[in-house]
Design an enzyme around this catalytic site. Structure first.
Site, PDB file in Angstrom:
ATOM      1  N   PRO A  53       0.737  -1.140   0.019  1.00 35.71           N
ATOM      2  CA  PRO A  53       0.120   0.048   0.018  1.00 35.71           C
ATOM      3  C   PRO A  53       0.839   1.321  -0.007  1.00 35.71           C
ATOM      4  CG  PRO A  53      -0.011  -0.999   2.194  1.00 35.71           C
ATOM      5  CD  PRO A  53       0.588  -1.844   1.177  1.00 35.71           C
ATOM      6  N   ASN A  54       0.325   2.301  -0.718  1.00 40.02           N
ATOM      7  CA  ASN A  54       0.793   3.770  -0.695  1.00 40.02           C
ATOM      8  C   ASN A  54       2.256   3.618  -1.723  1.00 40.02           C
ATOM      9  OD1 ASN A  54      -1.146   5.077   0.850  1.00 40.02           O
ATOM     10  ND2 ASN A  54      -0.236   3.648   2.660  1.00 40.02           N
ATOM     11  N   ARG A  91       5.237  10.782  -2.758  1.00 39.44           N
ATOM     12  CA  ARG A  91       5.083  10.383  -1.106  1.00 39.44           C
ATOM     13  C   ARG A  91       6.358  10.735  -0.442  1.00 39.44           C
ATOM     14  NH1 ARG A  91       4.847   4.384   1.003  1.00 39.44           N
ATOM     15  NH2 ARG A  91       4.374   5.022   3.314  1.00 39.44           N
ATOM     16  N   TYR A 130      11.443   8.352   0.935  1.00 36.59           N
ATOM     17  CA  TYR A 130      11.526   7.197  -0.279  1.00 36.59           C
ATOM     18  C   TYR A 130      12.096   7.470  -1.644  1.00 36.59           C
ATOM     19  CZ  TYR A 130       8.079   5.533   3.320  1.00 36.59           C
ATOM     20  OH  TYR A 130       7.761   4.808   4.422  1.00 36.59           O
ATOM     21  N   ASN A 146       7.709  -6.069  -1.272  1.00 32.79           N
ATOM     22  CA  ASN A 146       7.753  -4.733  -0.103  1.00 32.79           C
ATOM     23  C   ASN A 146       6.241  -4.703   0.532  1.00 32.79           C
ATOM     24  OD1 ASN A 146       7.581  -2.537   1.211  1.00 32.79           O
ATOM     25  ND2 ASN A 146       8.793  -1.259   0.098  1.00 32.79           N
ATOM     26  N   ALA A 174       3.249  -0.975   4.766  1.00 28.56           N
ATOM     27  CA  ALA A 174       2.651  -0.775   6.126  1.00 28.56           C
ATOM     28  C   ALA A 174       2.175  -2.269   6.788  1.00 28.56           C
ATOM     29  CB  ALA A 174       1.680   0.204   6.345  1.00 28.56           C
ATOM     30  N   GLU A 201      12.313  -9.915   1.252  1.00 31.63           N
ATOM     31  CA  GLU A 201      11.487  -8.570   1.810  1.00 31.63           C
ATOM     32  C   GLU A 201      12.281  -7.468   1.572  1.00 31.63           C
ATOM     33  OE1 GLU A 201      10.900  -8.959   5.949  1.00 31.63           O
ATOM     34  OE2 GLU A 201      10.045  -7.108   6.043  1.00 31.63           O
ATOM     35  N   HIS A 206      12.673  -3.203   2.000  1.00 33.54           N
ATOM     36  CA  HIS A 206      12.090  -1.977   2.265  1.00 33.54           C
ATOM     37  C   HIS A 206      13.159  -0.682   1.678  1.00 33.54           C
ATOM     38  CE1 HIS A 206       9.332  -3.697   5.007  1.00 33.54           C
ATOM     39  NE2 HIS A 206      10.217  -4.551   5.351  1.00 33.54           N
ATOM     40  N   ARG A 240      13.655   3.919  12.068  1.00 33.77           N
ATOM     41  CA  ARG A 240      12.441   4.689  12.264  1.00 33.77           C
ATOM     42  C   ARG A 240      11.618   4.559  13.722  1.00 33.77           C
ATOM     43  NH1 ARG A 240       9.777   4.549   6.418  1.00 33.77           N
ATOM     44  NH2 ARG A 240       8.859   6.461   7.430  1.00 33.77           N
TER      45      ARG A 240
HETATM   46  C1  DQA Z   1       8.369   0.756   3.710  1.00 32.81           C
HETATM   47  C2  DQA Z   1       8.363   0.869   5.178  1.00 32.81           C
HETATM   48  C3  DQA Z   1       7.055   0.785   5.916  1.00 32.81           C
HETATM   49  O1  DQA Z   1       7.228   1.136   7.448  1.00 32.81           O
HETATM   50  C4  DQA Z   1       6.118   1.766   5.373  1.00 32.81           C
HETATM   51  O2  DQA Z   1       4.922   1.585   5.943  1.00 32.81           O
HETATM   52  C5  DQA Z   1       6.062   1.648   3.820  1.00 32.81           C
HETATM   53  C6  DQA Z   1       7.176   1.645   3.034  1.00 32.81           C
HETATM   54  C7  DQA Z   1       9.720   1.121   2.823  1.00 32.81           C
HETATM   55  O3  DQA Z   1       9.675   0.519   1.855  1.00 32.81           O
HETATM   56  O4  DQA Z   1      10.676   1.562   3.317  1.00 32.81           O
HETATM   57  O5  DQA Z   1       4.911   2.027   3.197  1.00 32.81           O
HETATM   58  O6  DQA Z   1       8.048  -0.634   3.541  1.00 32.81           O
END
Ligand code: DQA
Length: 142
Positions: free
Chosen positions: A9-10, A17, A22, A71, A74, A95, A97, A104
């Site tokens: 998501p997002n 964003r 990011y 990825n 959240a 995985e 990120h 964080r």
């Molecule tokens: C994320 C880190 C997560 O905590 C966050 O909610 C994201 C992106 C990252 O790629 O750094 O949406 O997965």
């Protein structure tokens, strides 16, 4: 060799964003880099983004692939359902990120996914996905 890349998501908002966290690459920019590296390494890549936990679980269960790069965004910090789907399918999973989740907020410092992942890349920006594609090639060639 086929890899499935899932953005949670997002991540559709990449580039707009919180660019300080990011980066400025859009999801389209990132996906073309992932596709061209996969081509170069002789692997087929299917890429998808979803804001929905159920759609991500469905994709993990139903798509045909040899290795998953995910990825979970959240959902990393909340989703036992995504963890269980990865465990149920039993395929290698990497995985990724973009940010370093361990630097964080406290709530980001726990991943439900890492316990069922082959490995995790965190904090290397969009480059982390390309490192994951190279790792996928190595894992699938062994
Ligand atoms: C994320 C880190 C997560 O905590 C966050 O909610 C994201 C992106 C990252 O790629 O750094 O949406 O997965």
């Amino acid at each position: 060799m086929k890899i499935l890349i899932i953005h949670g998501p997002n991540l559709n908002l990449l580039g707009k964003r919180e660019p300080g966290i990011y980066g400025s690459d859009t999801l389209g920019d990132l996906d073309s880099k992932i596709r061209s590296l996969s081509d170069e390494l002789g692997m087929e890549a299917e890429v998808l983004q979803s804001n929905s936990e159920g759609a991500i679980v469905d994709a993990i269960q139903s798509r045909k692939y040899d290795l998953l790069i995910i990825n979970p965004a959240a959902y990393t910090h909340t989703s036992i359902a995504i963890r269980d789907a990865i465990a149920a399918v039993g395929k290698p999973a990497i995985e990724v990120h973009i940010s370093n989740i361990y630097k964080r907020e406290n709530f980001r410092q726990h991943s439900y996914i890492s316990g069922v992942a082959t490995g995790q890349i965190s904090g290397l920006g969009a480059e982390g996905y390309l490192l994951a594609v190279r790792a996928a090639k190595k894992i699938l060639s062994e």
